[in-house]
Scaffold this motif. Structure first.
Motif, PDB file in Angstrom:
ATOM      1  N   GLU A  70       0.829  -1.210   0.000  1.00 44.39           N
ATOM      2  CA  GLU A  70       0.000   0.000   0.000  1.00 44.39           C
ATOM      3  C   GLU A  70       0.859   1.254   0.000  1.00 44.39           C
ATOM      4  OE1 GLU A  70      -3.295   2.262   2.828  1.00 44.39           O
ATOM      5  OE2 GLU A  70      -2.991   0.092   3.044  1.00 44.39           O
ATOM      6  N   THR A  71       1.924   1.237   0.808  1.00 47.41           N
ATOM      7  CA  THR A  71       2.835   2.377   0.871  1.00 47.41           C
ATOM      8  C   THR A  71       3.530   2.600  -0.464  1.00 47.41           C
ATOM      9  OG1 THR A  71       3.234   2.080   3.235  1.00 47.41           O
ATOM     10  CG2 THR A  71       4.908   3.285   2.001  1.00 47.41           C
ATOM     11  N   SER A  72       3.960   1.518  -1.097  1.00 51.52           N
ATOM     12  CA  SER A  72       4.665   1.644  -2.381  1.00 51.52           C
ATOM     13  C   SER A  72       3.761   2.228  -3.463  1.00 51.52           C
ATOM     14  CB  SER A  72       5.207   0.278  -2.825  1.00 51.52           C
ATOM     15  OG  SER A  72       4.157  -0.606  -3.162  1.00 51.52           O
ATOM     16  N   ILE A  73       2.505   1.849  -3.457  1.00 57.14           N
ATOM     17  CA  ILE A  73       1.561   2.388  -4.443  1.00 57.14           C
ATOM     18  C   ILE A  73       1.290   3.861  -4.177  1.00 57.14           C
ATOM     19  CG2 ILE A  73      -0.826   2.261  -5.293  1.00 57.14           C
ATOM     20  CD1 ILE A  73      -0.699  -0.769  -4.717  1.00 57.14           C
ATOM     21  N   GLY A  74       1.090   4.190  -2.879  1.00 59.33           N
ATOM     22  CA  GLY A  74       0.794   5.575  -2.527  1.00 59.33           C
ATOM     23  C   GLY A  74       1.950   6.522  -2.782  1.00 59.33           C
ATOM     24  N   LEU A  75       3.157   6.125  -2.381  1.00 58.68           N
ATOM     25  CA  LEU A  75       4.310   7.020  -2.492  1.00 58.68           C
ATOM     26  C   LEU A  75       4.837   7.147  -3.918  1.00 58.68           C
ATOM     27  CD1 LEU A  75       6.418   6.306   0.731  1.00 58.68           C
ATOM     28  CD2 LEU A  75       4.734   8.103   0.301  1.00 58.68           C
ATOM     29  N   THR A  76       4.478   6.213  -4.788  1.00 57.61           N
ATOM     30  CA  THR A  76       4.904   6.310  -6.192  1.00 57.61           C
ATOM     31  C   THR A  76       3.777   6.806  -7.084  1.00 57.61           C
ATOM     32  OG1 THR A  76       4.278   4.040  -6.749  1.00 57.61           O
ATOM     33  CG2 THR A  76       6.500   4.383  -5.854  1.00 57.61           C
ATOM     34  N   GLU A  77       2.626   7.137  -6.444  1.00 55.15           N
ATOM     35  CA  GLU A  77       1.441   7.582  -7.188  1.00 55.15           C
ATOM     36  C   GLU A  77       1.061   6.565  -8.258  1.00 55.15           C
ATOM     37  OE1 GLU A  77       2.660  11.461  -8.534  1.00 55.15           O
ATOM     38  OE2 GLU A  77       1.961  12.402  -6.664  1.00 55.15           O
ATOM     39  N   GLY A  78       1.180   5.287  -7.878  1.00 49.64           N
ATOM     40  CA  GLY A  78       0.776   4.216  -8.779  1.00 49.64           C
ATOM     41  C   GLY A  78       1.803   3.814  -9.813  1.00 49.64           C
ATOM     42  N   ARG A  79       2.994   4.384  -9.739  1.00 50.98           N
ATOM     43  CA  ARG A  79       4.014   4.081 -10.753  1.00 50.98           C
ATOM     44  C   ARG A  79       4.835   2.843 -10.420  1.00 50.98           C
ATOM     45  NH1 ARG A  79       7.182   9.531 -10.888  1.00 50.98           N
ATOM     46  NH2 ARG A  79       6.343   9.630  -8.761  1.00 50.98           N
ATOM     47  N   ILE A  80       4.647   2.293  -9.218  1.00 57.38           N
ATOM     48  CA  ILE A  80       5.372   1.077  -8.851  1.00 57.38           C
ATOM     49  C   ILE A  80       5.037  -0.032  -9.841  1.00 57.38           C
ATOM     50  CG2 ILE A  80       3.554   0.201  -7.300  1.00 57.38           C
ATOM     51  CD1 ILE A  80       7.237   0.068  -6.377  1.00 57.38           C
ATOM     52  N   THR A  81       6.019  -0.797 -10.260  1.00 61.35           N
ATOM     53  CA  THR A  81       5.793  -1.816 -11.289  1.00 61.35           C
ATOM     54  C   THR A  81       5.376  -3.151 -10.679  1.00 61.35           C
ATOM     55  OG1 THR A  81       8.073  -2.626 -11.270  1.00 61.35           O
ATOM     56  CG2 THR A  81       7.576  -0.730 -12.699  1.00 61.35           C
ATOM     57  N   GLY A  82       4.812  -3.999 -11.505  1.00 60.48           N
ATOM     58  CA  GLY A  82       4.456  -5.341 -11.059  1.00 60.48           C
ATOM     59  C   GLY A  82       5.672  -6.105 -10.598  1.00 60.48           C
ATOM     60  N   TYR A  83       6.798  -5.898 -11.258  1.00 54.51           N
ATOM     61  CA  TYR A  83       8.033  -6.577 -10.872  1.00 54.51           C
ATOM     62  C   TYR A  83       8.468  -6.146  -9.477  1.00 54.51           C
ATOM     63  CZ  TYR A  83      12.971  -7.847 -10.699  1.00 54.51           C
ATOM     64  OH  TYR A  83      14.180  -8.353 -10.303  1.00 54.51           O
ATOM     65  N   GLU A  84       8.327  -4.856  -9.169  1.00 55.26           N
ATOM     66  CA  GLU A  84       8.717  -4.356  -7.850  1.00 55.26           C
ATOM     67  C   GLU A  84       7.762  -4.857  -6.764  1.00 55.26           C
ATOM     68  OE1 GLU A  84      10.899  -0.146  -9.002  1.00 55.26           O
ATOM     69  OE2 GLU A  84       8.718  -0.314  -9.200  1.00 55.26           O
ATOM     70  N   ILE A  85       6.483  -4.951  -7.077  1.00 54.99           N
ATOM     71  CA  ILE A  85       5.529  -5.540  -6.136  1.00 54.99           C
ATOM     72  C   ILE A  85       5.897  -7.000  -5.873  1.00 54.99           C
ATOM     73  CG2 ILE A  85       3.132  -6.252  -5.791  1.00 54.99           C
ATOM     74  CD1 ILE A  85       3.457  -3.295  -5.493  1.00 54.99           C
ATOM     75  N   HIS A  86       6.322  -7.691  -6.936  1.00 57.07           N
ATOM     76  CA  HIS A  86       6.747  -9.085  -6.785  1.00 57.07           C
ATOM     77  C   HIS A  86       7.950  -9.185  -5.858  1.00 57.07           C
ATOM     78  CE1 HIS A  86       7.361 -13.271  -7.823  1.00 57.07           C
ATOM     79  NE2 HIS A  86       8.621 -13.022  -8.120  1.00 57.07           N
ATOM     80  N   GLN A  87       8.851  -8.223  -5.910  1.00 53.26           N
ATOM     81  CA  GLN A  87      10.012  -8.214  -5.019  1.00 53.26           C
ATOM     82  C   GLN A  87       9.576  -8.106  -3.554  1.00 53.26           C
ATOM     83  OE1 GLN A  87      12.252  -5.032  -7.402  1.00 53.26           O
ATOM     84  NE2 GLN A  87      13.936  -6.274  -6.613  1.00 53.26           N
ATOM     85  N   ILE A  88       8.563  -7.304  -3.295  1.00 54.10           N
ATOM     86  CA  ILE A  88       8.045  -7.162  -1.932  1.00 54.10           C
ATOM     87  C   ILE A  88       7.453  -8.480  -1.451  1.00 54.10           C
ATOM     88  CG2 ILE A  88       6.316  -6.000  -0.491  1.00 54.10           C
ATOM     89  CD1 ILE A  88       6.643  -3.539  -2.318  1.00 54.10           C
TER      90      ILE A  88
END
Length: 238
Positions: A70-88
């Motif tokens: 949730e933090t990654s989506i909010g702080l990147t204004e939705g620019r976080i990639t699927g690959y980066e979410i996968h890393q989390i």
């Protein structure tokens, strides 16, 4: 001298190391989001999201992971990639599978008390995660009862003592969190020994005004906690 018939232990950062897992994971999360914000800003936002999400997801790795996403989506204004979410998500899986490191003095304490008092684990967090850590720790054989609860407050402890027919004055809790392991137990009229860990999550911290209202027994480590227990209370066989 008060007789103690049941001794309960917190699990994370009392029986085994846990906070380091979260500290290490947070640093890797900060590094992941470093192209977007500085570390202090990310940390502050993540802490707020975690606390807000406790009522939704509870404590533990799953709630922590969802808060990171949730933090990654909010702080990147939705620019976080699927690959980066996968890393989390992969980071969370590593945390769940991490070896359990028993803290100094724990094995000796359990050997000392086994057979003399009823032994319990009372820990909060995700059921599957906590059960996994108990299994990997190989400590389950020492305990008569293991309870994983969603919150540690007066109501929770009261219900547990009633369930196991334990008189509050004969119950003693040992743990690293003043907020979760010590104050609610004392409020119930039971006994507690605080064994601080070197770091405490912000949500578990208690202000000095509240602390001043209590007389808290504190030990530097588990060996010292056993000394306090033996010198302050009556234990079967001693």
């Amino acid at each position: 001298m008060t007789t103690i018939t049941t001794v309960a232990f917190d699990a994370d950062d009392t029986l085994w190391r846990n906070e380091e897992l979260f500290t290490h994971a947070q640093q890797r999360f900060f590094d992941l989001l470093s192209p977007y914000h500085d570390q202090d800003y990310i940390k502050g936002h993540l802490e707020r999201v975690q606390i807000e999400n406790i009522s939704h997801f509870g404590y533990g790795i799953k709630g922590f992971t969802l808060s990171m996403i949730e933090t990654s989506i909010g702080l990147t204004e939705g620019r976080i990639t699927g690959y980066e979410i996968h890393q989390i998500i992969q980071l969370a899986k590593e945390m769940v599978q991490a070896p359990v490191e028993i803290l100094n003095g724990v094995q000796a304490a359990l050997d000392l008390l086994k057979g003399r008092v009823q032994l319990m684990i009372i820990t909060k967090g995700d059921l599957l995660d906590q059960e996994g850590k108990v299994a990997r720790s190989k400590l389950a054989k020492h305990f008569d009862f293991i309870e994983v609860v969603s919150e540690k407050n007066v109501q929770t402890y009261s219900e547990l003592l009633k369930r196991y027919q334990i008189v509050p004055s004969e119950f003693l809790m040992i743990g690293n969190s003043v907020k979760s392991d010590i104050l609610p137990v004392l409020d119930l009229g039971a006994n507690a020994i605080h064994v601080p860990y070197h770091s405490t999550w912000v949500h578990e911290q208690v202000d000095k005004t509240t602390l001043s209202k209590y007389d808290i027994l504190e030990a530097n480590e588990m060996d010292s906690a056993m000394d306090i227990l033996m010198n302050t209370y009556q234990i079967k066989g001693f």
